[in-house]
Design a protein around this motif. Structure first.
Motif, PDB file in Angstrom:
ATOM      1  N   LYS B 159       0.856  -1.196   0.000  1.00  0.00           N
ATOM      2  CA  LYS B 159       0.000   0.000   0.000  1.00  0.00           C
ATOM      3  C   LYS B 159       0.888   1.240   0.000  1.00  0.00           C
ATOM      4  CE  LYS B 159      -3.926  -2.133   2.181  1.00  0.00           C
ATOM      5  NZ  LYS B 159      -4.437  -2.635   3.462  1.00  0.00           N
ATOM      6  N   ILE B 160       2.007   1.118   0.718  1.00  0.00           N
ATOM      7  CA  ILE B 160       2.970   2.222   0.743  1.00  0.00           C
ATOM      8  C   ILE B 160       4.356   1.650   0.542  1.00  0.00           C
ATOM      9  CG2 ILE B 160       4.028   3.990   2.189  1.00  0.00           C
ATOM     10  CD1 ILE B 160       1.501   4.434   3.524  1.00  0.00           C
ATOM     11  N   LEU B 161       5.115   2.288  -0.335  1.00  0.00           N
ATOM     12  CA  LEU B 161       6.509   1.888  -0.489  1.00  0.00           C
ATOM     13  C   LEU B 161       7.370   2.886   0.281  1.00  0.00           C
ATOM     14  CD1 LEU B 161       8.329  -0.199  -1.926  1.00  0.00           C
ATOM     15  CD2 LEU B 161       8.605   1.450  -3.759  1.00  0.00           C
ATOM     16  N   LEU B 162       8.159   2.360   1.211  1.00  0.00           N
ATOM     17  CA  LEU B 162       9.011   3.221   2.032  1.00  0.00           C
ATOM     18  C   LEU B 162      10.438   3.124   1.517  1.00  0.00           C
ATOM     19  CD1 LEU B 162       7.548   1.962   5.403  1.00  0.00           C
ATOM     20  CD2 LEU B 162       6.992   4.115   4.281  1.00  0.00           C
ATOM     21  N   LEU B 163      11.013   4.258   1.156  1.00  0.00           N
ATOM     22  CA  LEU B 163      12.371   4.260   0.609  1.00  0.00           C
ATOM     23  C   LEU B 163      13.291   5.004   1.563  1.00  0.00           C
ATOM     24  CD1 LEU B 163      10.487   5.393  -2.339  1.00  0.00           C
ATOM     25  CD2 LEU B 163      12.191   3.709  -2.949  1.00  0.00           C
ATOM     26  N   ASP B 164      14.258   4.272   2.111  1.00  0.00           N
ATOM     27  CA  ASP B 164      15.160   4.856   3.106  1.00  0.00           C
ATOM     28  C   ASP B 164      16.462   5.261   2.418  1.00  0.00           C
ATOM     29  OD1 ASP B 164      16.525   5.632   5.301  1.00  0.00           O
ATOM     30  OD2 ASP B 164      16.530   3.684   6.306  1.00  0.00           O
ATOM     31  N   GLU B 165      16.576   6.532   2.085  1.00  0.00           N
ATOM     32  CA  GLU B 165      17.747   7.027   1.332  1.00  0.00           C
ATOM     33  C   GLU B 165      18.152   6.039   0.250  1.00  0.00           C
ATOM     34  OE1 GLU B 165      21.006   8.755   3.424  1.00  0.00           O
ATOM     35  OE2 GLU B 165      19.757   9.291   5.126  1.00  0.00           O
TER      36      GLU B 165
END
Lengths: 313, 265
Positions: B159-165
């Protein structure tokens, strides 16, 4: 490839340098194409030429140890040849124990068998005891590595138990199993398990947090996590433990068999000592050393295959 | 009035190490709509990664809550996939198997084996990595690893893509390539994405909104900037675009005038 040549023709004013360099490129091209032509010839050449570097590398690794062994035998022969000498020189060993050296697999009755058979019996005990140690060791190591409370509870106990010499377990295991075969296997097991537990635990404590996070996001369950992340990630450590463990088992089996009797290589040495066959003992020692070396290499080889990729970090 | 897609509601985070306590985040509230691309920018140590980990469920909150479609988030899960800063591919698995690990776990019982295979290949195609499907992570470049990391994240159909740097460890050219890829993917799939970054240009180029965080400890959301730029955005055209320049200036002013990084930490 065309670009630099066109360039050279465009600027007539500065043509000299550029066309020269373009010409140089053409020459270089010819040279490489000549190389391409030469290649099929190289593959067409006899096998001898291809094998030459391989043969060289084999010779380079085989000749130095052969020289060392020859020197040791020579020194030994000189040192043990005197009339006062209590140990037999190599020549005497060859005379007395030739059958043991050249025929490892002869069979002439239950106690008169070749050293190869005895080694196989010992190896079978090691195989059972070591396999059990590997399975239980990895599971216990995973528990200790994964759970802080398991570590606090179990680690001190392990640290005390692992210092107990293998043979000290033997009387206890003879009393418990009332049979020499399972007792010997138990001694192998209890000897080999500590390095497996400790190395596995270290390996699992060293699993990068990133891998754990990946597993958490995917919601891997305990079993999936164990097989898909834990074991592969800790594999280099686990195999270090297994390698130390297999070495220790081989040390322990000879000692255990000396006391429990039966058919193994350890009992053979004890038997030979009781009947003063020193040459046989020396031959048996060489057998044990060579087999121990190959066991170590075997585990290292399996480890290298299994941890392919993991070790590249 | 429908409830918001993702709601970060008065989140606080305090870390406790022995007797020392550090208040990392203080009263952070943010609402994110479906399909939005939101960047979180701030100096290092401002707790932006902590905030992302809280949304991912990897770090528990000290107070407040994160709500996704009205449901509280308190554990990690595949509907909030994470693309980690250092790709975090499992080195003993091939590119294909790394994505397959995620797909087989998330879609077991939902998709057939053939469907799962097609889905893995589809996602590798999406990041242009299907040519390297049998390679191991050690055999491909840093940018390619990050592509596979993105494919793994997308393959979970989050549902959400989280991109950490996600592009922090890459060289400038590779980073630009990947930014373009991410823009294409976002345009095609309309995912909701939250990205941590410390690169002002990257934030302005990619985001619908830029969340600027103050310096820690006790970091808060200082300002939220709407980036009103038409999509698809073209890197070269934007260089002289007024809105782009203004947005860039606003973020730079926030970071370097009002909330200069104090080197004390």
């Amino acid at each position: 490839m065309n670009a630099p040549i066109d360039h050279g023709r465009d600027g007539m004013g500065q043509a000299a340098l550029k066309s020269a360099s373009a010409g140089a490129k053409v020459v270089a091209l010819l040279a490489t194409s000549a190389g391409v032509v030469a290649l099929p010839q190289a593959t067409g050449k006899p096998l001898r030429e291809k094998l030459a570097p391989l043969a060289k590398s084999v010779l380079v690794s085989v000749i130095p140890p052969l020289i060392t062994v020859a020197l040791i035998l020579l020194f030994w022969q000189i040192a043990a040849s005197g009339p006062q000498s209590s140990l037999p020189p190599p020549s005497k060993i060859w005379e007395e124990a030739k059958d043991l050296i050249v025929e490892p697999f002869y069979w002439a009755g239950t106690q008169d068998i070749g050293l190869g058979w005895r080694i196989l019996v010992s190896l079978q005990r090691v195989a059972i005891g070591f396999s059990l140690a590997a399975i239980v060791g990895v599971l216990l190591g995973a528990l200790v590595g994964q759970s802080v409370w398991a570590m606090r509870g179990l680690d001190p106990v392990f640290q005390v138990l692992r210092t107990v010499p293998p043979l000290a377990w033997l009387p206890l295991s003879l009393a418990a199993f009332r049979d020499s075969q399972p007792s010997a296997i138990f001694v192998i097991f209890i000897t080999a398990i500590w390095p497996v537990i400790i190395n596995t635990a270290v390996g699992i404590r060293n699993i990068p947090q990133d891998y754990r996070n990946v597993a958490k996001v995917l919601r891997l369950n305990q079993v999936e996590f164990f097989f898909k992340v834990m074991v592969p990630s800790a594999a280099p450590y686990i195999f270090t433990g297994l390698r130390i463990g297999v070495g220790l088992s081989w040390l322990a089996i000879v000692a255990a068999e000396m006391l429990t009797g039966g058919v193994g290589i350890g009992f053979f040495i004890w038997d030979a000592w009781n009947s003063s066959r020193l040459s046989d003992i020396i031959v048996a020692l060489v057998y044990i050393g060579v087999v121990g070396f190959f066991l170590d290499r075997l585990v290292a080889f399996i480890g290298a295959i299994v941890t392919r990729g993991t070790a590249v970090q | 009035m429908t409830s918001p897609y993702l709601k970060i509601d008065h989140v606080e985070k305090t870390f406790q190490r022995g007797a020392a306590t550090t208040n990392v985040l203080k009263d952070v509230s943010l609402v994110i709509d479906k399909g939005e691309y939101v960047s979180i920018i701030g100096h290092s140590g401002c707790g932006k990664s902590t905030l992302l980990n809280i949304v991912a469920g990897l770090t528990p909150v000290s107070a407040g809550a994160v709500l996704l479609e009205g449901k509280e988030v308190n554990a990690p899960g595949p509907e909030r996939a994470v693309v980690f800063q250092n790709h975090s591919l499992l080195p003993w698995l091939s590119v294909y198997d790394n994505v397959a690990l995620a797909v087989n776990k998330v879609f077991r019982g939902v998709k057939s084996k053939a469907e799962r295979h097609d889905w893995i290949m589809h996602n590798l195609d999406l990041v242009q990595m299907s040519h390297a499907r049998d390679k191991r992570p050690a055999e491909i470049s840093g940018g390619m690893k990050q592509r596979v990391g993105i494919a793994r994240g997308l393959a979970m159909e989050p549902k959400i893509l989280l991109l950490d740097e996600p592009f922090g460890a890459l060289d400038a050219l590779t980073r630009a390539h990947l930014q373009d890829s991410i823009m294409q993917i976002h345009a095609a799939l309309g995912n909701t994405m939250i990205m941590i970054t410390h690169d002002v240009d990257e934030a302005v180029l990619l985001s619908d909104r830029i969340v600027m965080m103050t310096n820690g400890p006790s970091a808060r959301i200082g300002e939220v900037l709407d980036v009103r730029l038409e999509r698809p955005r073209k890197r070269l055209e934007l260089v002289s675009d007024r809105t782009y320049i203004a947005a860039r200036e606003a973020v730079l002013k926030f970071l370097y005038e009002r909330h200069r990084f104090v080197e004390a930490a």
